[in-house]
Design a protein around this motif. Sequence first.
Motif, PDB file in Angstrom:
ATOM      1  N   PHE A 142      11.230  27.500  17.298  1.00 44.12           N
ATOM      2  CA  PHE A 142      11.285  28.934  17.586  1.00 44.12           C
ATOM      3  C   PHE A 142      11.667  29.116  19.046  1.00 44.12           C
ATOM      4  O   PHE A 142      10.973  28.640  19.939  1.00 44.12           O
ATOM      5  CB  PHE A 142       9.916  29.571  17.299  1.00 44.12           C
ATOM      6  N   LEU A 143      12.783  29.817  19.286  1.00 41.95           N
ATOM      7  CA  LEU A 143      13.283  30.006  20.640  1.00 41.95           C
ATOM      8  C   LEU A 143      13.161  31.468  21.048  1.00 41.95           C
ATOM      9  O   LEU A 143      13.186  32.366  20.208  1.00 41.95           O
ATOM     10  CB  LEU A 143      14.763  29.617  20.732  1.00 41.95           C
ATOM     11  N   GLU A 144      13.082  31.678  22.346  1.00 41.10           N
ATOM     12  CA  GLU A 144      13.147  33.027  22.893  1.00 41.10           C
ATOM     13  C   GLU A 144      13.903  32.941  24.214  1.00 41.10           C
ATOM     14  O   GLU A 144      13.427  32.321  25.165  1.00 41.10           O
ATOM     15  CB  GLU A 144      11.741  33.578  23.128  1.00 41.10           C
ATOM     16  N   THR A 145      15.097  33.533  24.230  1.00 40.12           N
ATOM     17  CA  THR A 145      15.926  33.406  25.422  1.00 40.12           C
ATOM     18  C   THR A 145      16.744  34.672  25.639  1.00 40.12           C
ATOM     19  O   THR A 145      17.454  35.087  24.723  1.00 40.12           O
ATOM     20  CB  THR A 145      16.837  32.167  25.329  1.00 40.12           C
ATOM     21  N   PRO A 146      16.583  35.350  26.781  1.00 37.70           N
ATOM     22  CA  PRO A 146      15.660  35.056  27.878  1.00 37.70           C
ATOM     23  C   PRO A 146      14.200  35.176  27.445  1.00 37.70           C
ATOM     24  O   PRO A 146      13.875  35.988  26.583  1.00 37.70           O
ATOM     25  CB  PRO A 146      15.995  36.123  28.926  1.00 37.70           C
ATOM     26  N   SER A 147      13.371  34.349  28.056  1.00 37.04           N
ATOM     27  CA  SER A 147      11.953  34.372  27.711  1.00 37.04           C
ATOM     28  C   SER A 147      11.316  35.664  28.213  1.00 37.04           C
ATOM     29  O   SER A 147      11.762  36.250  29.193  1.00 37.04           O
ATOM     30  CB  SER A 147      11.242  33.161  28.320  1.00 37.04           C
ATOM     31  N   ASN A 148      10.300  36.076  27.509  1.00 36.98           N
ATOM     32  CA  ASN A 148       9.589  37.310  27.851  1.00 36.98           C
ATOM     33  C   ASN A 148       8.166  36.961  28.296  1.00 36.98           C
ATOM     34  O   ASN A 148       7.390  36.459  27.482  1.00 36.98           O
ATOM     35  CB  ASN A 148       9.556  38.228  26.626  1.00 36.98           C
ATOM     36  N   PRO A 149       7.839  37.129  29.583  1.00 31.72           N
ATOM     37  CA  PRO A 149       8.533  37.970  30.564  1.00 31.72           C
ATOM     38  C   PRO A 149       9.308  37.237  31.654  1.00 31.72           C
ATOM     39  O   PRO A 149       9.917  37.869  32.510  1.00 31.72           O
ATOM     40  CB  PRO A 149       7.375  38.721  31.204  1.00 31.72           C
ATOM     41  N   GLY A 150       9.292  35.900  31.673  1.00 34.35           N
ATOM     42  CA  GLY A 150       9.811  35.177  32.830  1.00 34.35           C
ATOM     43  C   GLY A 150      11.314  35.155  32.968  1.00 34.35           C
ATOM     44  O   GLY A 150      11.838  34.863  34.041  1.00 34.35           O
ATOM     45  N   ASP A 155      19.746  26.885  26.238  1.00 31.44           N
ATOM     46  CA  ASP A 155      21.104  26.741  25.703  1.00 31.44           C
ATOM     47  C   ASP A 155      21.027  26.792  24.179  1.00 31.44           C
ATOM     48  O   ASP A 155      20.664  25.819  23.521  1.00 31.44           O
ATOM     49  CB  ASP A 155      21.708  25.414  26.168  1.00 31.44           C
ATOM     50  N   LEU A 156      21.363  27.940  23.610  1.00 35.78           N
ATOM     51  CA  LEU A 156      21.192  28.153  22.173  1.00 35.78           C
ATOM     52  C   LEU A 156      22.044  27.203  21.343  1.00 35.78           C
ATOM     53  O   LEU A 156      21.566  26.615  20.362  1.00 35.78           O
ATOM     54  CB  LEU A 156      21.541  29.602  21.827  1.00 35.78           C
ATOM     55  N   ALA A 157      23.298  27.053  21.690  1.00 36.30           N
ATOM     56  CA  ALA A 157      24.186  26.206  20.900  1.00 36.30           C
ATOM     57  C   ALA A 157      23.726  24.753  20.922  1.00 36.30           C
ATOM     58  O   ALA A 157      23.715  24.071  19.880  1.00 36.30           O
ATOM     59  CB  ALA A 157      25.616  26.314  21.415  1.00 36.30           C
ATOM     60  N   ALA A 158      23.330  24.259  22.098  1.00 39.52           N
ATOM     61  CA  ALA A 158      22.908  22.866  22.216  1.00 39.52           C
ATOM     62  C   ALA A 158      21.623  22.617  21.428  1.00 39.52           C
ATOM     63  O   ALA A 158      21.495  21.602  20.732  1.00 39.52           O
ATOM     64  CB  ALA A 158      22.704  22.509  23.689  1.00 39.52           C
ATOM     65  N   VAL A 159      20.663  23.543  21.523  1.00 39.09           N
ATOM     66  CA  VAL A 159      19.409  23.366  20.793  1.00 39.09           C
ATOM     67  C   VAL A 159      19.653  23.450  19.287  1.00 39.09           C
ATOM     68  O   VAL A 159      19.117  22.655  18.509  1.00 39.09           O
ATOM     69  CB  VAL A 159      18.370  24.415  21.233  1.00 39.09           C
ATOM     70  N   ALA A 160      20.467  24.401  18.849  1.00 36.65           N
ATOM     71  CA  ALA A 160      20.744  24.540  17.416  1.00 36.65           C
ATOM     72  C   ALA A 160      21.377  23.272  16.853  1.00 36.65           C
ATOM     73  O   ALA A 160      21.006  22.817  15.760  1.00 36.65           O
ATOM     74  CB  ALA A 160      21.653  25.742  17.181  1.00 36.65           C
ATOM     75  N   ARG A 161      22.307  22.685  17.592  1.00 38.13           N
ATOM     76  CA  ARG A 161      22.941  21.444  17.141  1.00 38.13           C
ATOM     77  C   ARG A 161      21.933  20.313  17.047  1.00 38.13           C
ATOM     78  O   ARG A 161      21.896  19.562  16.059  1.00 38.13           O
ATOM     79  CB  ARG A 161      24.077  21.047  18.092  1.00 38.13           C
ATOM     80  N   ALA A 162      21.110  20.172  18.073  1.00 37.77           N
ATOM     81  CA  ALA A 162      20.149  19.072  18.116  1.00 37.77           C
ATOM     82  C   ALA A 162      19.092  19.213  17.022  1.00 37.77           C
ATOM     83  O   ALA A 162      18.714  18.223  16.378  1.00 37.77           O
ATOM     84  CB  ALA A 162      19.491  19.014  19.493  1.00 37.77           C
ATOM     85  N   VAL A 163      18.613  20.422  16.809  1.00 40.70           N
ATOM     86  CA  VAL A 163      17.589  20.634  15.784  1.00 40.70           C
ATOM     87  C   VAL A 163      18.167  20.390  14.394  1.00 40.70           C
ATOM     88  O   VAL A 163      17.533  19.755  13.545  1.00 40.70           O
ATOM     89  CB  VAL A 163      17.015  22.064  15.891  1.00 40.70           C
ATOM     90  N   ARG A 164      19.365  20.860  14.153  1.00 42.63           N
ATOM     91  CA  ARG A 164      19.995  20.632  12.850  1.00 42.63           C
ATOM     92  C   ARG A 164      20.200  19.128  12.615  1.00 42.63           C
ATOM     93  O   ARG A 164      19.995  18.635  11.498  1.00 42.63           O
ATOM     94  CB  ARG A 164      21.319  21.373  12.761  1.00 42.63           C
ATOM     95  N   ASN A 287      24.612  30.648  35.277  1.00 42.01           N
ATOM     96  CA  ASN A 287      25.773  30.016  34.647  1.00 42.01           C
ATOM     97  C   ASN A 287      25.610  29.925  33.122  1.00 42.01           C
ATOM     98  O   ASN A 287      26.565  30.162  32.367  1.00 42.01           O
ATOM     99  CB  ASN A 287      26.018  28.626  35.236  1.00 42.01           C
ATOM    100  N   LEU A 288      24.409  29.592  32.674  1.00 43.02           N
ATOM    101  CA  LEU A 288      24.165  29.554  31.238  1.00 43.02           C
ATOM    102  C   LEU A 288      24.282  30.951  30.644  1.00 43.02           C
ATOM    103  O   LEU A 288      24.855  31.135  29.560  1.00 43.02           O
ATOM    104  CB  LEU A 288      22.785  28.972  30.956  1.00 43.02           C
ATOM    105  N   ALA A 289      23.769  31.943  31.354  1.00 44.32           N
ATOM    106  CA  ALA A 289      23.879  33.322  30.870  1.00 44.32           C
ATOM    107  C   ALA A 289      25.335  33.724  30.692  1.00 44.32           C
ATOM    108  O   ALA A 289      25.703  34.358  29.693  1.00 44.32           O
ATOM    109  CB  ALA A 289      23.173  34.278  31.837  1.00 44.32           C
ATOM    110  N   ARG A 290      26.169  33.363  31.622  1.00 46.61           N
ATOM    111  CA  ARG A 290      27.593  33.698  31.526  1.00 46.61           C
ATOM    112  C   ARG A 290      28.242  33.054  30.311  1.00 46.61           C
ATOM    113  O   ARG A 290      29.178  33.603  29.736  1.00 46.61           O
ATOM    114  CB  ARG A 290      28.324  33.266  32.800  1.00 46.61           C
TER     115      ARG A 290
END
Length: 371
Positions: A142-150, A155-164, A287-290
């Motif tokens: 379970f991801l939350e990005t940007p995290s709330n509240p910090g 990196d959504l794509a990298a995590v999705a690939r690794a988890v799959r 940079n990741l946000a961009r």
Amino acid sequence: MDDIERHAPAMGAFLHLRGNALSKGEPVALPLVQSSMYHLPGEPERFSNYGRVHNATWVALEHALEHLEGAPCRVFPSGMGAISAALFATLKAGQRLLIPGDGYYVTRLLSDRYLRRLGIEVVERPTAEFTTGGFAGLDVVFLETPSNPGLDLVDLAAVARAVRASGGITICDNTTMTPLGQRPLDLGVDMVVASDTKAMGGHSDLLMGHVATRDPDLLQAVDDWRRISGAIPGPHEAWLLHRGLETLDVRYDRMCTSAEILAERLAQHSAVKAIRFPGLPSDPSHNLARSQMRRFGFLMSLTLEDAGKAEQFINTCPLLRPATSFGGVHSSAERRIRWGDAVDPGFVRLSVGCEPVEELWQALNGALDTL
């Protein structure tokens, strides 16, 4: 960035989703269907049969959300209703769940107080170190990005690939960004959850949430959970959210544009010890946000000298509502430590609303100048 723009929803078409399917004499505005019973002689077949199972107002809302998400959606009576549905529909005893230790605190409470008790191992990692240790042996991430509240990013794509690759599934809470600001499904995430109470509804007058996924099996599991558990939204709330979505594009653009302007100025104010906003070039996640976000959002965090100064700032600024939650047309702020988040006592989560940006800046700057 080209791929990000190409997958954006067509908002002109969105505004005419209903209109282009109308027959002569039908209402342009969505009707509110408020009935628990349906006229149902004989066999039920594929007809509406009961209010816990079907409602025409939900169907229209889910059609609109599907256009925005680019995936089938199911609506729930709150953001936590959507999160609960996603987790209970995908987990079983003996499995392992990874959640952000610095994400929305109620997700942590649900995991700790209920999922653990049902035999699910819950692992927590801070967002900034979310990939540390890898994802082998984890069934749901379970991801939350940007995290709330910090406001740390993953990196959504990298995590999705690794988890799959490890055989797990990913769920992303996209509340802070909406599908106009970030599109986790396009980046490979299996399921998106969101609290539509926030920017999607936008007027601080409803509680709603939704789940979106392109996986038909996951969608069926979520659908079954809603039908069996009874975690259904009210038709009036669904109607309100549908109406709110029609102004999402203009509201969200105003809020994000203002936030970019204000963050640059707030970062220079002497009363601000620290600021987090993904749109600032100095932000560690910039940079990741961009690379994965269409906009930088409307949330930022300010750290002031102490709790007293933070309260003074929030309570004396005439264009800030001291309130929990975020994403409304009114700018709002609160000290998140009061809810148990691991932040500085002077940490303030600021949600930028739809006020004229120069008027809002004068109010914020004036309140900071008095500290």
